[in-house]
Design a protein around this motif. Structure first.
Motif, PDB file in Angstrom:
ATOM      1  N   LEU A 180       0.784  -1.228   0.184  1.00 23.42           N
ATOM      2  CA  LEU A 180      -0.005   0.068   0.000  1.00 23.42           C
ATOM      3  C   LEU A 180       0.985   1.231   0.031  1.00 23.42           C
ATOM      4  N   CYS A 181       2.073   0.995   0.151  1.00 23.17           N
ATOM      5  CA  CYS A 181       3.125   2.365   0.109  1.00 23.17           C
ATOM      6  C   CYS A 181       2.925   2.959  -1.283  1.00 23.17           C
ATOM      7  N   GLU A 182       3.310   4.261  -1.303  1.00 20.72           N
ATOM      8  CA  GLU A 182       3.443   4.954  -2.617  1.00 20.72           C
ATOM      9  C   GLU A 182       4.231   4.203  -3.824  1.00 20.72           C
ATOM     10  N   ASP A 183       3.641   4.198  -4.924  1.00 18.06           N
ATOM     11  CA  ASP A 183       4.290   3.880  -6.175  1.00 18.06           C
ATOM     12  C   ASP A 183       4.182   4.459  -7.316  1.00 18.06           C
ATOM     13  N   ASN A 184       5.089   5.367  -7.470  1.00 12.46           N
ATOM     14  CA  ASN A 184       5.023   6.485  -8.303  1.00 12.46           C
ATOM     15  C   ASN A 184       5.343   6.340  -9.740  1.00 12.46           C
ATOM     16  N   ASP A 185       5.366   4.890 -10.189  1.00 14.87           N
ATOM     17  CA  ASP A 185       5.566   4.601 -11.664  1.00 14.87           C
ATOM     18  C   ASP A 185       4.491   5.255 -12.595  1.00 14.87           C
ATOM     19  N   GLU A 186       5.182   5.440 -13.838  1.00  9.39           N
ATOM     20  CA  GLU A 186       4.449   6.082 -15.016  1.00  9.39           C
ATOM     21  C   GLU A 186       3.124   5.043 -15.265  1.00  9.39           C
ATOM     22  N   ARG A 187       3.289   3.857 -15.136  1.00 11.86           N
ATOM     23  CA  ARG A 187       2.219   2.585 -15.606  1.00 11.86           C
ATOM     24  C   ARG A 187       2.439   1.376 -14.825  1.00 11.86           C
ATOM     25  N   GLY A 188       1.506   0.769 -14.732  1.00 10.65           N
ATOM     26  CA  GLY A 188       1.401  -0.426 -13.997  1.00 10.65           C
ATOM     27  C   GLY A 188       1.655  -0.451 -12.186  1.00 10.65           C
ATOM     28  N   SER A 189       1.301   1.019 -12.030  1.00 11.82           N
ATOM     29  CA  SER A 189       1.586   1.194 -10.450  1.00 11.82           C
ATOM     30  C   SER A 189       0.592   0.484  -9.400  1.00 11.82           C
ATOM     31  N   TYR A 190      -0.453  -0.009 -10.101  1.00 14.68           N
ATOM     32  CA  TYR A 190      -1.662  -0.318  -9.197  1.00 14.68           C
ATOM     33  C   TYR A 190      -1.143  -1.651  -8.361  1.00 14.68           C
ATOM     34  N   TYR A 193       4.346  -2.965  -5.987  1.00 15.61           N
ATOM     35  CA  TYR A 193       5.668  -3.640  -5.590  1.00 15.61           C
ATOM     36  C   TYR A 193       6.814  -2.633  -5.946  1.00 15.61           C
ATOM     37  N   GLY A 194       6.835  -1.665  -6.790  1.00 15.07           N
ATOM     38  CA  GLY A 194       7.747  -0.648  -6.982  1.00 15.07           C
ATOM     39  C   GLY A 194       7.482   0.573  -6.058  1.00 15.07           C
ATOM     40  N   GLN A 195       8.048   0.499  -4.939  1.00 10.78           N
ATOM     41  CA  GLN A 195       7.460   1.686  -4.074  1.00 10.78           C
ATOM     42  C   GLN A 195       8.490   2.698  -4.028  1.00 10.78           C
ATOM     43  N   SER A 196       7.964   3.964  -4.048  1.00  8.58           N
ATOM     44  CA  SER A 196       8.744   5.375  -4.290  1.00  8.58           C
ATOM     45  C   SER A 196       8.723   6.051  -2.985  1.00  8.58           C
ATOM     46  N   ASP A 197       8.054   5.479  -2.120  1.00  9.35           N
ATOM     47  CA  ASP A 197       8.426   6.319  -0.487  1.00  9.35           C
ATOM     48  C   ASP A 197       7.627   5.015   0.286  1.00  9.35           C
ATOM     49  N   VAL A 198       8.520   4.649   1.217  1.00  9.22           N
ATOM     50  CA  VAL A 198       8.356   3.265   2.236  1.00  9.22           C
ATOM     51  C   VAL A 198       7.763   3.972   3.462  1.00  9.22           C
ATOM     52  N   ASN A 237      11.580   5.361  -9.568  1.00 11.92           N
ATOM     53  CA  ASN A 237      11.053   6.756  -9.190  1.00 11.92           C
ATOM     54  C   ASN A 237      11.060   7.130  -7.604  1.00 11.92           C
ATOM     55  N   HIS A 238      11.635   5.967  -7.022  1.00 10.90           N
ATOM     56  CA  HIS A 238      11.886   6.406  -5.765  1.00 10.90           C
ATOM     57  C   HIS A 238      12.524   7.613  -5.261  1.00 10.90           C
ATOM     58  N   TRP A 239      12.238   8.424  -4.395  1.00 12.89           N
ATOM     59  CA  TRP A 239      12.953   9.661  -4.211  1.00 12.89           C
ATOM     60  C   TRP A 239      14.465   9.555  -4.053  1.00 12.89           C
ATOM     61  N   MET A 240      15.067   8.432  -3.509  1.00 17.70           N
ATOM     62  CA  MET A 240      16.467   8.487  -3.491  1.00 17.70           C
ATOM     63  C   MET A 240      17.114   8.113  -4.778  1.00 17.70           C
ATOM     64  N   MET A 241      16.407   7.673  -5.527  1.00 21.48           N
ATOM     65  CA  MET A 241      16.964   7.394  -6.830  1.00 21.48           C
ATOM     66  C   MET A 241      17.322   8.568  -7.567  1.00 21.48           C
TER      67      MET A 241
END
Length: 609
Positions: A180-190, A193-198, A237-241
């Motif tokens: 349920l943590c943020e996933d800010n991918d451009e597509r398939g973010s639903y 599993y690719g979290q951008s802010d844990v 797109n995790h902010w640390m990247m």
């Protein structure tokens, strides 16, 4: 002079900026009392750091990136309080508040999920849309689009909360939503599993406070909440990247190189170091950079993040994604740190492997792993051997021979000796990454046999949302097809399968048998922790007993299309002095002095008297 003052003011404001503090707060009286706080801001590492209230700073770690500083403080024997960190550079300084909170009563010894539970797995984006106003959000890229198979559909935390009574009524005691943590991918973010802010719930699902509300609502119903945790990778797109703390925070080749997916290299004494390294250091896909848990800063960050969510949201367990894809020594340290903090806390490892020995390797105190002096410390593993048999169509094999038909069930359970704790196994027919079981077996009789098996064998049963109403879908079409909307979860749906009145006759047939099985199971200690005796199948009929000192349950599974007669004397050692058996599903009684007839493609669950 005025120009100089304005320049000084702008410089000071810029200097004083702290963009992120992680963990955002902590607690007193924690086992993990040396908390390492990450402060992030422009050139923040150029400052000297101090803290108020006599708190001891045990370490200050800087990296090659001046925008980070990691400050370790000793919180042992402290009280709940508000601290003030001071950052000073020459004649300029600024402060940052930080809270140590009081722990919930008996938090350390919280009860977790176990074999007495039934877990309901769902994908939040596809389950129910409780708040259409958050379907899209300005802070994230991908917007709602239900016309795309892999688009975001709008399911959220509110949707789960509104249907908790439905889930409980079905017989489930525990909820496992995918991340349920943020996933800010451009597509398939639903799938998230690719979290951008844990440290942040995705705004399209709700807020951190909404997640706490979900936990509270479950606990109000005597239910439990499992968090789907990802230790292996984050989002590109995790902010640390965009501003890495260290170059080796992620695995670099440099940049992207895909894993070879061969996690058997962990235990393979013949494996090359090259293959081992690529298995754990390679990225799943380009959009998921692989975390380097060998970096002590990364490992501690993940440990603290996991503990923070348990304490903050009052969690009851973890399911850990892609467990063997991490460095195995590091994931053991992560798991041990979490379970040292919470001794009764259960963690289930997704060790998606294709042999009992390989799966057993990842369970705590595995004798197989001990050969290599390894212990994962992970209490629970997922029974992918059973799931694979079901997905490959064992129930379509209506003729039995040496290695076909229900003999496959017998053979898989004959390997139970390899697992140090056989009751700590997720048992499931499907999940969000596999074929839908109702696609593999379109006929209701096969579903009933499958659910009877899952409900009565050793381990912790897990049901995938919608299967209980006959929902189907195929990975051949796309992952989105096995993650369809639950009927009634959206306001424009023409039917509401959350209610008996809204279900079709066919859907109700599926629902009724699922509900009966798992509500019966709730109070059956003989199933939760009993022993098993099984018999070599004959004529594609598999018979096994679950028993303890108080009671015994006999399960007869006929995978043949023909009626079969069971020679009751063959099972005398397990029947013992019992003279009758009552079927859980039909309430029909059977005289155990006589042979039992069982219809083709059917199952009997007999409580022996």
């Amino acid at each position: 002079m005025k120009k100089f003052f304005l320049l000084f003011l702008v410089t000071s404001l810029s200097f004083a900026q702290v963009d992120r503090v992680e963990p955002p707060f902590w607690w007193n009286d924690m086992e993990h009392s040396d908390v390492q706080i990450m402060f992030y801001g422009k050139n923040i590492a150029e400052n000297q750091v101090s803290v108020s209230n006599g708190i001891i700073i045990k370490g200050i770690q800087k990296t090659e990136n001046p925008n980070y500083v990691f400050v370790t403080i000793d919180t042992k024997n402290t009280t709940a309080q508000d601290l003030v960190f001071t950052f000073k550079n020459k004649n300029k300084s600024f402060t940052q508040n930080y809270s140590l909170k009081s722990r919930k009563e008996n938090s350390k010894f919280r009860k977790s999920f176990d074999s007495s539970d039934m877990i309901y797995l769902l994908m939040p984006d596809r389950f129910a849309n409780g708040n259409p106003n958050n379907d899209s959000h300005p802070s994230v890229i991908e917007k709602a689009d239900r016309t795309k198979i892999d688009g975001r559909y709008g399911g959220d935390i509110d949707g789960m909360i509104k249907n908790l009574d439905y889930i409980k009524d079905l017989g489930a005691t525990t909820l496992w939503p995918t991340p349920l943590c943020e996933d800010n991918d451009e597509r398939g973010s639903y799938h998230t599993y690719g979290q951008s802010d844990v440290y942040k719930i995705d705004p399209r699902f709700g807020t951190n406070e909404d997640y706490v509300k979900l936990s509270n609502e479950l606990h109000n119903r005597d239910m439990k909440l499992i968090m789907d945790y990802v230790t292996n990778h984050w989002s590109y797109n995790h902010w640390m990247m965009k501003d890495m703390p260290t170059y080796d925070w992620f695995h670099q080749f440099p940049g992207f190189k895909q894993t070879n997916f061969k996690t058997t290299t962990h235990s393979d004494t013949n494996a090359s170091e090259t293959d081992k390294n690529l298995a754990t250091s390679g990225w799943f896909v380009k959009s998921m950079p692989d975390l380097n848990q060998k970096n002590p800063l990364v490992l501690n960050y993940l440990i603290q993040n996991a503990i923070w969510w348990i304490e903050y949201a009052n969690l009851d367990g973890f399911r850990v994604d892609t467990y063997p894809y991490t460095d195995k020594e590091s994931i053991a340290l992560w798991t041990k740190a979490v379970t040292d903090e919470y001794p009764n806390f259960n963690i289930a490892a997704e060790a998606w492997l294709y042999s009992h020995a390989q799966i057993s390797y990842w369970q705590k105190d595995s004798k197989i792993a001990a050969i290599q002096s390894y212990n994962s410390y992970c209490p629970t593993v997922m029974d992918f051997m059973l799931q694979t048999i079901l997905e490959k169509g064992v129930l379509k094999e209506e003729k039995q021979n040496w290695n076909e038909g229900v003999t496959k069930f017998y053979d898989t359970f004959s390997n139970d000796f390899l697992y140090p704790n056989i009751n700590n196994m997720f048992v499931f027919a499907e999940n969000h990454d596999t074929q839908r079981i109702n696609f593999v077996y379109p006929k209701f009789d096969d579903y009933k046999i499958t659910m009877a098996l899952i409900a009565t064998i050793r381990g912790i049963p897990q049901l995938y949302y919608g299967s209980e109403i006959g929902m189907t879908g195929s990975k051949n079409v796309g992952d989105g097809d096995i993650r369809r909307e639950f009927p009634g979860g959206w306001s424009d749906h023409k039917q509401n399968a959350f209610t008996k009145e809204g279900r079709t006759a066919e859907q109700e047939k599926y629902h009724a048998v699922t509900k009966k099985l798992f509500n019966w199971r709730k109070n059956k200690e003989v199933i939760h922790s009993g022993k098993t005796t099984h018999y070599i199948p004959e004529n594609n009929v598999y018979v096994y007993f679950r028993y303890n000192e108080k009671e015994s349950v006999m399960v007869i599974m006929n995978n043949s299309v023909e009626k079969q007669k069971m020679n009751i004397n063959h099972f005398k050692e397990s029947i013992k002095n019992n003279t009758s058996g009552k079927d859980v599903l039909t309430d029909k009684s059977f005289d155990l002095k006589n042979d039992i007839e069982i219809e083709g493609k059917s199952v009997l669950i007999l409580e022996l008297k």
